[in-house]
Motif scaffolding. Sequence first.
Motif, PDB file in Angstrom:
ATOM      1  N   THR A 290       7.146  -8.686 -10.945  1.00 35.14           N
ATOM      2  CA  THR A 290       7.817  -7.423 -10.651  1.00 35.14           C
ATOM      3  C   THR A 290       7.325  -6.356 -11.622  1.00 35.14           C
TER       4      THR A 290
ATOM      5  N   ASN B  96       8.494  -3.000 -11.773  1.00 36.42           N
ATOM      6  CA  ASN B  96       9.624  -2.228 -12.286  1.00 36.42           C
ATOM      7  C   ASN B  96      10.849  -3.126 -12.381  1.00 36.42           C
TER       8      ASN B  96
ATOM      9  N   ASN C 267      13.648  -2.613 -13.474  1.00 33.47           N
ATOM     10  CA  ASN C 267      14.922  -1.926 -13.278  1.00 33.47           C
ATOM     11  C   ASN C 267      15.223  -1.674 -11.800  1.00 33.47           C
ATOM     12  N   ASP C 268      14.292  -2.057 -10.951  1.00 35.57           N
ATOM     13  CA  ASP C 268      14.432  -1.824  -9.514  1.00 35.57           C
ATOM     14  C   ASP C 268      14.877  -3.114  -8.822  1.00 35.57           C
ATOM     15  N   LYS C 269      16.144  -3.178  -8.430  1.00 34.28           N
ATOM     16  CA  LYS C 269      16.672  -4.408  -7.827  1.00 34.28           C
ATOM     17  C   LYS C 269      16.000  -4.727  -6.501  1.00 34.28           C
ATOM     18  N   ASP C 270      15.674  -3.721  -5.727  1.00 38.50           N
ATOM     19  CA  ASP C 270      14.998  -3.976  -4.453  1.00 38.50           C
ATOM     20  C   ASP C 270      13.626  -4.592  -4.669  1.00 38.50           C
ATOM     21  N   GLU C 271      12.943  -4.157  -5.712  1.00 39.12           N
ATOM     22  CA  GLU C 271      11.636  -4.725  -6.018  1.00 39.12           C
ATOM     23  C   GLU C 271      11.792  -6.181  -6.480  1.00 39.12           C
TER      24      GLU C 271
END
Length: 404
Positions: free
Chosen positions: A326, A328, A330-334
Amino acid sequence: MKKALSLIFIIILIVSAFSANPWKIGVLGPYQTENGVWIKESVQMAADEINAQGGIVGRPVELVFVDDENTAGKMISGITRLVTRDKIDFLIGGVGSGPVLAAMDTMARYKVIWLGTGAASPDITNKVAENFNKYKYYFRVGTLDSISQGRSIGEFIANYLVPEYGIKKAAIISLDLVYSKGIAEKAAEIAEKAGVEIVYRDYFPAGTNDFSATFKRAEEAGAQVIIDAIVTEDGIQFTKQWYDLKVNAAIVGAIAPALKPEFFNQTNQKSIYETSAYPNGGPAPLTSKTLKWYEDYKTKFGHAPGFIAFPSYNTLYVLKEALENTKNLNDKDEIIKAIEKVEFPLGGDKGVAPVIFTENHDLKYGGNGANGIIYQWNTKGEWKAVWPLEYKTGDWLVPEWINW
């Protein structure tokens, strides 16, 4: 001297940085039960290994355990506390389907990614399918749902017992619970497609002590195989009576107590020839790591890992692989998309049981995905994997008294 002090200072900085920003992971389980103990031990074992290797993307794993007592209320309040007070990054665990289903709205409210370890109802991942944007945070790392468990039993009958032994008639003698019925009826459905006639059905209540009459009726109907699904301790008495009566039909199905080494002595050594499906686990070469991990677990904790230990151990490694892929963090969707791409294939070298996710975040069943491994107790009191054949540790044996 200055160089030595500088080196020590750098080491201190690295250690401080490593310990200052951990991944906080909430772990739900009924810790006063055997299932809860398996969750706690296996997750801690994985965390210790990962931390010894440098953590996940340079950050250590910190576990926060919450005893949910396998109740909806405790699970919901536990998740709320983990998110709001403990500020967890991820959630793993959960055993009972009812509590997990009830807690999924709380998960969705806080948008916390949850790697599930036990709840086996198809309804859980059906919620993901029905409202993906709301429930996309849940992944079933284990165990196989009841339908897939039934499929594994049915496929063993259809693809092995039918061609090898000419099985034509079967009976169902199973516990009268929705979960058990789902397993037994799915197994029967697949067996029927292979030409097996279901000649008798009996769903008995929990606490039944005498199975002699129902065994006799199954025999009189001509059953060569009895399909069972018994998730309670009733499976011990069931197996003992089947052995004592020398029933002229093999018992093949899912007896939960049979999936532990203690079963041999619990049945007074009468578990010989009992055959049960293990939901994506057990002492077989499912991956290159499974058998060693099984023995290491026994050495570390003094007892064998149960069915829920396999997915519980896997959860942190699934998370580790996803986070390492991953960009990012901090990006939950990622992160969710990265988890969706994780693959621990059957026969591979990742994890201790296969994990490949469907589009609804369920376990992919069959092929190189999750499997229900069929085990049988042999005449030496050994528990051997007998199906699928490429992962077997022993041969399936016809009970010596059976005349097919």
